[in-house]
Design an enzyme around this catalytic site. Structure first.
Site, mmCIF file in Angstrom:
data_model
loop_
_atom_site.group_PDB
_atom_site.id
_atom_site.type_symbol
_atom_site.label_atom_id
_atom_site.label_comp_id
_atom_site.label_asym_id
_atom_site.label_seq_id
_atom_site.Cartn_x
_atom_site.Cartn_y
_atom_site.Cartn_z
ATOM 1 N N HIS A 92 0.765 -1.216 0.241
ATOM 2 C CA HIS A 92 0.054 -0.086 -0.167
ATOM 3 C C HIS A 92 0.885 1.340 -0.187
ATOM 4 O O HIS A 92 0.512 2.147 -0.603
ATOM 5 C CB HIS A 92 -1.054 0.076 1.084
ATOM 6 C CG HIS A 92 -1.909 -1.168 1.221
ATOM 7 N ND1 HIS A 92 -2.490 -1.699 2.321
ATOM 8 C CD2 HIS A 92 -2.084 -2.340 0.312
ATOM 9 C CE1 HIS A 92 -3.116 -2.844 2.181
ATOM 10 N NE2 HIS A 92 -2.816 -3.149 0.777
ATOM 11 N N HIS A 253 -9.582 -1.939 -4.236
ATOM 12 C CA HIS A 253 -8.262 -2.239 -3.469
ATOM 13 C C HIS A 253 -7.482 -3.345 -4.270
ATOM 14 O O HIS A 253 -6.143 -2.914 -4.259
ATOM 15 C CB HIS A 253 -8.854 -2.905 -2.200
ATOM 16 C CG HIS A 253 -7.668 -2.923 -1.230
ATOM 17 N ND1 HIS A 253 -6.963 -2.072 -0.768
ATOM 18 C CD2 HIS A 253 -6.695 -4.383 -1.073
ATOM 19 C CE1 HIS A 253 -5.949 -2.550 0.081
ATOM 20 N NE2 HIS A 253 -5.782 -3.783 -0.320
ATOM 21 N N HIS A 280 -1.103 -11.040 -4.973
ATOM 22 C CA HIS A 280 0.098 -10.655 -4.946
ATOM 23 C C HIS A 280 1.184 -11.737 -5.511
ATOM 24 O O HIS A 280 2.243 -11.159 -6.195
ATOM 25 C CB HIS A 280 0.661 -10.579 -3.292
ATOM 26 C CG HIS A 280 -0.088 -9.620 -2.543
ATOM 27 N ND1 HIS A 280 -0.323 -8.068 -2.990
ATOM 28 C CD2 HIS A 280 -0.865 -9.762 -1.498
ATOM 29 C CE1 HIS A 280 -1.038 -7.497 -2.038
ATOM 30 N NE2 HIS A 280 -1.470 -8.397 -1.263
HETATM 31 ZN ZN LIG Z 1 -3.839 -4.659 -0.231
#
Ligand SMILES: [Zn+2]
Length: 313
Positions: A92, A253, A280
């Site tokens: 982030h 997000h 990810h």
């Molecule tokens: Zn995240």
């Protein structure tokens, strides 16, 4: 609309190439790691041209460059390491730094995980804007995608494609599909700029499924998690009393995570991103695939062509 040059009082900007950018001043915050539950102090510091984004474990005196090939774990967040020194949940902050076109900065932490804050990038963006942004020596570089690169995993995929003629910047399209009724199928297309990041992505929070929280806790994860730093979904219900910030906060997000994970390329990517059900691991595999073949990309000086900068001329 205020331009980047107006907002940050950038000086010395060449009309043809973009200078490298760092923070104008140091700034810090304290918070708690989402998975470790550990208190952490975060210092963001200006850095010399060419430093890149460098994480520093101040408790261990070990530096970890924020690069895709230093990623050692992608199960629930992105973790980079040098030897035994790790820093997790970097995505982030990396997204906010990349979107604000910060090339060089030192990120000091005294624990193995960044603070989760409210689970979004909004507070990191606020810190960066409070510190200010300064142009400095050297030329900002861009990684131009020259041919399509695609990776797939568990029914999802992530792909980078070259721009068509005359194209520039970073264009993103992402779709997600979750069985939980509160999430379902969502899709978003966005051209990444400092302003689009600030208004469309930065405040979108991380999310988790109520049924998975106990398993995470038993695995020693999500110790710092709460309704203050994550959306918790129980099928059709959002358990956070204040609800969602957007009806499609989930795909926003996930796109924020893509921005942060792809920032580990080490420079801004020029091209198009297309993804479905990414995470990810897939994001990191996409960078490894991109850089596995020198014919896939070219490192170029970044031209001062973005609409915001052009509007300042
Ligand atoms: Zn995240």
């Amino acid at each position: 609309m205020s331009s980047l040059r107006d907002r940050y009082a950038l000086t010395g900007m060449d009309s043809a190439v973009s200078p490298r950018r760092t923070l104008r001043a140091a700034i810090c915050c304290v918070g708690r790691g989402l998975h470790s539950g550990a208190d952490v102090r975060l210092n963001l510091l200006p850095a010399a041209a060419g430093t890149g984004i460098l994480f520093r474990r101040t408790d261990l005196a070990i530096d970890i460059p924020a690069r895709f090939d230093n990623v050692v774990d992608t199960r629930l967040c992105t973790v980079i390491a040098q030897g035994f020194a790790r820093v997790g949940t970097i995505e982030h902050l990396m997204a906010a730094l990349a979107a604000m076109q910060i090339d060089d900065a030192i990120v000091e932490v005294d624990a193995p995980e960044l603070p989760i804050l409210d689970g979004s990038a909004a507070n990191f963006l606020f810190l960066i804007e409070s510190a200010g942004i300064a142009a400095q020596g050297g030329v900002r570089q861009t990684i131009e995608v020259l041919r399509p690169v695609r990776v797939e995993q568990n029914g999802g995929f992530a792909e980078l494609r070259p721009h068509g003629p005359g194209g520039f910047g970073f264009h993103m399209s992402l779709a997600i599909d979750f069985p939980a009724a509160a999430i379902g199928a969502q899709a978003l297309t966005l051209s990444l700029t400092p302003d689009s990041f600030a208004t469309e992505l930065a405040a979108a929070r991380t999310f988790t499924l109520a049924g998975e929280i106990e398993a995470l806790r038993q695995a020693g994860l999500a110790k710092g998690g709460s309704l203050d730093n994550a959306i918790v979904v129980d099928d059709a219900k959002v358990l956070n009393p204040a609800g969602l910030r957007w009806p499609d906060e989930f795909v926003r997000h996930k796109m924020l995570d893509v921005v942060g994970d792809l920032a580990l390329a080490g420079a801004a990517i020029s091209g198009r991103f297309i993804g479905s059900r990414t995470g990810h691991a897939l994001n990191n595999r996409l960078l490894r695939a991109l850089f596995a073949d020198a014919a896939n990309y070219r490192v170029a000086n970044s031209l001062d062509l973005s609409p915001l900068q052009r509007s300042a001329a």
